[in-house]
Scaffold this motif. Structure first.
Motif, short mmCIF file in Angstrom:
data_model
loop_
_atom_site.label_atom_id
_atom_site.label_comp_id
_atom_site.label_asym_id
_atom_site.label_seq_id
_atom_site.Cartn_x
_atom_site.Cartn_y
_atom_site.Cartn_z
N GLY A 203 0.96 -1.05 0.31
CA GLY A 203 0.00 0.10 -0.09
C GLY A 203 1.42 1.45 -0.12
O GLY A 203 1.96 0.99 -0.37
N ASN A 204 0.18 2.39 -0.22
CA ASN A 204 0.34 3.64 -0.07
C ASN A 204 1.53 4.05 1.12
O ASN A 204 0.92 3.34 2.16
CB ASN A 204 0.43 4.89 -0.04
N MET A 205 2.83 4.68 1.35
CA MET A 205 2.96 5.55 2.45
C MET A 205 2.02 6.38 3.53
O MET A 205 0.53 6.78 2.98
CB MET A 205 4.01 6.56 2.18
N GLY A 206 1.97 6.47 5.19
CA GLY A 206 1.09 7.06 5.68
C GLY A 206 -0.29 6.21 6.29
O GLY A 206 -1.28 6.22 6.34
N THR A 207 0.31 4.93 5.70
CA THR A 207 -0.27 3.55 6.29
C THR A 207 -0.62 2.14 7.24
O THR A 207 0.64 2.30 7.16
CB THR A 207 -1.56 2.44 4.71
N GLY A 208 -1.65 1.69 8.20
CA GLY A 208 -1.07 1.37 8.66
C GLY A 208 -2.36 0.18 9.15
O GLY A 208 -3.47 1.16 8.99
#
Length: 376
Positions: A203-208
């Protein structure tokens, strides 16, 4: 560019992740569940579908999965939300600063005490190292699924079984395991799982996300608007609202869902086998280079994730990385935010150069790297 820094973030992103991100920005830029109009409702449905995908992959109920901005935030929420004054916590000797700094902060504030369990290449010995440290007031065990520096896999099922036997909460940091190796909350006795969206899940950065076992209570780290129980001055006591204050990162969350779709379409086992094969190529080449120093045995299935750490000649790890960058090869050098791991493997003084291939890495990439290394 030949990219070996997938341990930091995966690159390139699968085509479906890119297209889903754009589609999300166009069609799902609405606050999910906080409006009665169709676009808000449809956005909420799309967001929930990602919870379902995560739940199916890791064995959690969809409503017990909350989205975060990264794995570090999830780990903070998990640890700080679990402990109370006087508790004792056990972590591993290879933990990332996302865990070590959190428990050290809590210790300095006089809230908890913690001990560090040594790692062993023998899984049973590693598990026993955790069990030896259990006290009457031990309330929490925190362990990574796999090392972000040396790639070794922890026996989380054995450790989870020990935690369950002693009625201790078990948190797993799956930053380097989620999406590569099978992780099953029920089989591994995991109470809370934390993972990033931007690494092995594509996925994109800034995700978790943070995934919580049914019936697990957590104090909140962040309070605020949820769109539910708005007259209540306290944060709701039900998930995911309890852990999701503020507006969600819709495009990032939907990119994470697309990353899981990509893994399911390829097969996690197929991805793992490919990545182990190219890691094997790298390891064999480095083993034949008398100027290269390796710190772990040859990567093996179920014992390693696709990560190799090495040093070259008498160079600092940063110098080796800089010289490789001149050949358009991207690697990570230094301490990788894991001084505990480097102290354990006696590499704290100069760190290591880390190689992390992905499903998109080819044998040609590996051969180019090995030839380039000889030239520096």
């Amino acid at each position: 560019m030949i990219y070996f820094d997938n341990g930091a973030t995966s690159y390139p992103k699968p085509v479906n992740v890119l297209s889903n991100t754009v589609n999300a920005l166009k069609n799902y830029s609405f606050n999910s569940g906080r409006g009665g109009y169709a676009a808000s409702v449809h956005t909420a449905e799309k967001i929930y579908s990602v919870r379902e995908k995560i739940g199916a992959m890791f064995g959690f109920e969809p409503q017990n999965i909350a989205f975060t901005m990264n794995c570090t935030q999830a780990v903070n929420m998990a640890i700080k939300g679990s402990v109370k004054p006087g508790d004792h916590v056990i972590i591993s000797a290879l933990e990332h600063n996302a865990v070590w700094r959190v428990v050290n902060h809590l210790k300095n504030d006089g809230i908890i005490q913690f001990d560090v369990a040594d790692y062993s290449f023998d899984a049973a010995e590693t598990a026993l190292n955790f069990e030896r440290l259990i006290r009457k007031n031990t309330s929490l065990i925190v362990c990574m699924a796999a090392s972000n520096v040396f790639g070794v896999v922890f026996p989380i099922e054995k450790i989870g079984e020990i935690a369950k036997q002693h009625n201790i909460r078990f948190i797993v940091d799956a930053a380097q395991g989620a999406g590569v190796i099978p992780i099953d909350a029920k089989k591994n006795h995991i109470d809370i799982l934390c993972a990033p969206g931007h690494k092995c899940l594509f996925g994109n950065m800034g995700t978790g996300f943070i995934a919580v076992k049914e019936g697990t209570y957590l104090n909140t780290l962040i309070d605020g608007g949820t769109g539910s129980e708005s007259t209540n001055p306290n944060q709701p006591d039900f998930f995911p609202d309890r852990l999701e204050a503020g507006t969600l990162n819709n495009s990032g969350i939907l990119s994470l869902g697309a990353g899981i779709d990509f893994i399911n379409s390829k097969g996690m086992e197929h991805i793992y086998q490919h990545e182990l094969a190219v890691t094997d190529c790298l390891f064999n080449g480095l083993s034949k280079n008398s100027d290269a120093v390796l710190y772990c045995p040859k990567p093996e299935k179920n014992k390693s994730v696709p990560i190799i750490s090495f040093n070259y000649k008498d160079y600092s790890s940063e110098k080796t990385a800089a010289l490789l960058a001149e050949h358009n090869i991207a690697v990570r050098a230094g301490l990788h935010c894991s001084p505990l791991a480097h102290r354990f493997f006696n590499t704290l003084e100069r760190g290591t150069v880390r190689l992390c291939p992905s499903i998109f890495t080819t044998r040609r990439d590996c051969e180019f790297f090995l030839k380039s290394l000889k030239k520096i």
